[in-house]
Design a protein around this motif. Structure first.
Motif, short mmCIF file in Angstrom:
data_model
loop_
_atom_site.label_atom_id
_atom_site.label_comp_id
_atom_site.label_asym_id
_atom_site.label_seq_id
_atom_site.Cartn_x
_atom_site.Cartn_y
_atom_site.Cartn_z
N ASN A 222 4.00 -15.42 -19.93
CA ASN A 222 2.40 -15.20 -20.00
C ASN A 222 2.15 -14.90 -18.44
OD1 ASN A 222 0.05 -15.13 -21.23
ND2 ASN A 222 -0.33 -17.23 -20.71
N TYR A 223 2.52 -15.52 -17.49
CA TYR A 223 1.95 -15.47 -16.41
C TYR A 223 2.21 -14.22 -15.77
CZ TYR A 223 1.82 -16.01 -11.07
OH TYR A 223 1.35 -15.89 -9.92
N LEU A 224 3.62 -13.66 -16.01
CA LEU A 224 3.76 -12.31 -15.81
C LEU A 224 2.76 -11.26 -16.41
CD1 LEU A 224 7.42 -12.23 -15.70
CD2 LEU A 224 5.77 -11.91 -13.58
N ALA A 225 2.67 -11.50 -17.73
CA ALA A 225 1.91 -10.42 -18.52
C ALA A 225 0.45 -10.22 -18.19
CB ALA A 225 1.94 -10.87 -19.88
N THR A 226 -0.29 -11.52 -17.74
CA THR A 226 -1.70 -11.61 -17.39
C THR A 226 -1.76 -11.11 -15.74
OG1 THR A 226 -1.41 -14.04 -16.91
CG2 THR A 226 -2.15 -13.22 -19.04
N SER A 227 -0.80 -11.21 -15.20
CA SER A 227 -1.27 -10.90 -13.54
C SER A 227 -0.74 -9.59 -13.28
CB SER A 227 -0.56 -11.90 -12.73
OG SER A 227 0.88 -12.11 -13.06
N THR A 228 0.48 -9.09 -13.47
CA THR A 228 1.15 -8.02 -13.08
C THR A 228 1.92 -6.98 -13.90
OG1 THR A 228 3.15 -9.04 -12.11
CG2 THR A 228 1.32 -8.72 -10.60
N ARG B 4 0.97 -1.28 -0.13
CA ARG B 4 -0.08 0.14 0.07
C ARG B 4 0.89 1.27 -0.17
NH1 ARG B 4 -5.26 0.50 1.16
NH2 ARG B 4 -5.29 -1.66 2.18
N ARG B 5 0.64 2.19 -1.10
CA ARG B 5 1.36 3.42 -1.04
C ARG B 5 0.73 4.59 -0.12
NH1 ARG B 5 1.40 3.32 -7.65
NH2 ARG B 5 2.90 1.58 -8.09
N GLU B 6 1.72 5.34 0.07
CA GLU B 6 1.29 6.36 1.05
C GLU B 6 -0.06 7.09 0.56
OE1 GLU B 6 4.47 9.18 1.83
OE2 GLU B 6 5.78 7.82 2.26
N ASP B 7 -0.35 7.44 -0.87
CA ASP B 7 -1.56 7.82 -1.50
C ASP B 7 -2.73 6.98 -1.17
OD1 ASP B 7 -0.95 6.22 -3.23
OD2 ASP B 7 -1.00 7.69 -4.87
N GLY B 8 -2.56 5.75 -0.49
CA GLY B 8 -3.74 4.82 -0.42
C GLY B 8 -3.70 3.74 -1.66
N THR B 9 -3.09 3.92 -2.69
CA THR B 9 -3.42 3.11 -3.72
C THR B 9 -2.45 1.73 -3.36
OG1 THR B 9 -1.33 3.90 -5.06
CG2 THR B 9 -3.59 4.75 -5.35
N ILE B 10 -2.88 0.70 -4.18
CA ILE B 10 -2.26 -0.58 -3.80
C ILE B 10 -1.25 -1.15 -4.98
CG2 ILE B 10 -2.83 -3.06 -3.61
CD1 ILE B 10 -5.31 -2.21 -2.10
N LYS B 11 -0.21 -1.41 -4.82
CA LYS B 11 0.55 -1.72 -5.92
C LYS B 11 0.81 -3.47 -5.69
CE LYS B 11 5.45 -1.50 -7.19
NZ LYS B 11 6.86 -1.04 -6.90
N LEU B 12 0.54 -4.03 -7.05
CA LEU B 12 0.80 -5.56 -7.02
C LEU B 12 2.18 -5.70 -7.91
CD1 LEU B 12 -2.68 -6.79 -8.00
CD2 LEU B 12 -1.52 -6.90 -5.66
N SER B 13 3.08 -6.42 -7.40
CA SER B 13 4.37 -6.64 -8.08
C SER B 13 4.88 -8.18 -8.06
CB SER B 13 5.34 -5.75 -7.76
OG SER B 13 5.86 -6.00 -6.53
N GLN B 14 5.69 -8.57 -8.79
CA GLN B 14 5.90 -10.11 -8.89
C GLN B 14 7.71 -9.93 -8.98
OE1 GLN B 14 3.56 -11.43 -11.79
NE2 GLN B 14 3.17 -13.21 -10.13
N ARG B 15 8.45 -9.11 -8.04
CA ARG B 15 9.66 -8.94 -8.24
C ARG B 15 10.50 -10.35 -7.71
NH1 ARG B 15 12.98 -8.88 -4.30
NH2 ARG B 15 11.15 -8.30 -2.79
N ARG B 16 10.24 -11.13 -6.82
CA ARG B 16 10.69 -12.34 -6.34
C ARG B 16 10.62 -13.37 -7.61
NH1 ARG B 16 8.63 -13.70 -0.48
NH2 ARG B 16 7.42 -14.92 -1.89
N TYR B 17 9.31 -13.51 -8.16
CA TYR B 17 9.16 -14.47 -9.49
C TYR B 17 10.02 -13.97 -10.59
CZ TYR B 17 6.83 -16.98 -12.98
OH TYR B 17 6.59 -17.90 -13.94
N ILE B 18 10.28 -12.72 -10.83
CA ILE B 18 11.26 -12.14 -11.96
C ILE B 18 12.61 -12.59 -11.67
CG2 ILE B 18 12.01 -10.11 -12.95
CD1 ILE B 18 9.28 -8.91 -12.74
N GLU B 19 13.06 -12.35 -10.31
CA GLU B 19 14.28 -12.65 -9.94
C GLU B 19 14.62 -14.37 -10.01
OE1 GLU B 19 14.83 -11.02 -5.91
OE2 GLU B 19 15.06 -9.28 -7.02
#
Length: 139
Positions: A93-99, A30-45
């Motif tokens: 494809n998994y990355l493209a369709t999720s985040t 959750r960012r300071e402005d209240g929005t939510i961020k979804l990422s897959q940094r670990r999967y990319i690594e």
């Protein structure tokens, strides 16, 4: 929020696990402005490790300039083991369709060559991974 949770709880068996940090491999913040961020940094690594690209030089775009010519030429040798190419395209494809919708166009181009991928197709697919190496924090 409590009344919504209670209503859902009356209809379904639920457990409130509090604020989620990771769900189905997606990191939730959750960012300071209240929005939510979804990422897959670990999967990319994990993908970068699997394809020996951890220290690869990042690329600025998913597809390089002129990749259309590269991907449509029939002069390149076909891959001996196309399973690796298909697996990589599936992982992307998994990355493209999720985040990561930013790689969807590149993935669309790569998916057209699933039947008979060549070495140049694999190089372009690995190039998408190099792009992800430089943008792993995006979400």
């Amino acid at each position: 929020i409590r009344s919504v949770k209670a209503a859902i709880g009356r209809a379904f068996k639920v457990r409130d696990l509090g604020e989620a940090k990771v769900f189905l491999g997606m990191e939730i913040s959750r960012r300071e402005d209240g929005t939510i961020k979804l990422s897959q940094r670990r999967y990319i690594e994990e993908l970068l490790e699997r394809h020996q690209l951890v220290k690869a030089k990042p690329r600025a775009t998913p597809l390089p300039p002129g990749s259309k010519v590269l991907l449509t030429s029939n002069t390149d040798a076909e891959l001996e083991d196309s399973t690796k190419y298909r697996a990589l395209v599936g992982e992307l494809n998994y990355l493209a369709t999720s985040t990561r919708p930013d790689i969807a166009q590149a993935l669309s181009v790569l998916a057209r060559h699933m039947a008979k991928p060549s070495r140049s197709h694999m190089e372009v697919a690995l190039g998408v991974l190099r792009y992800l190496a430089g943008t792993r924090e995006h979400g």
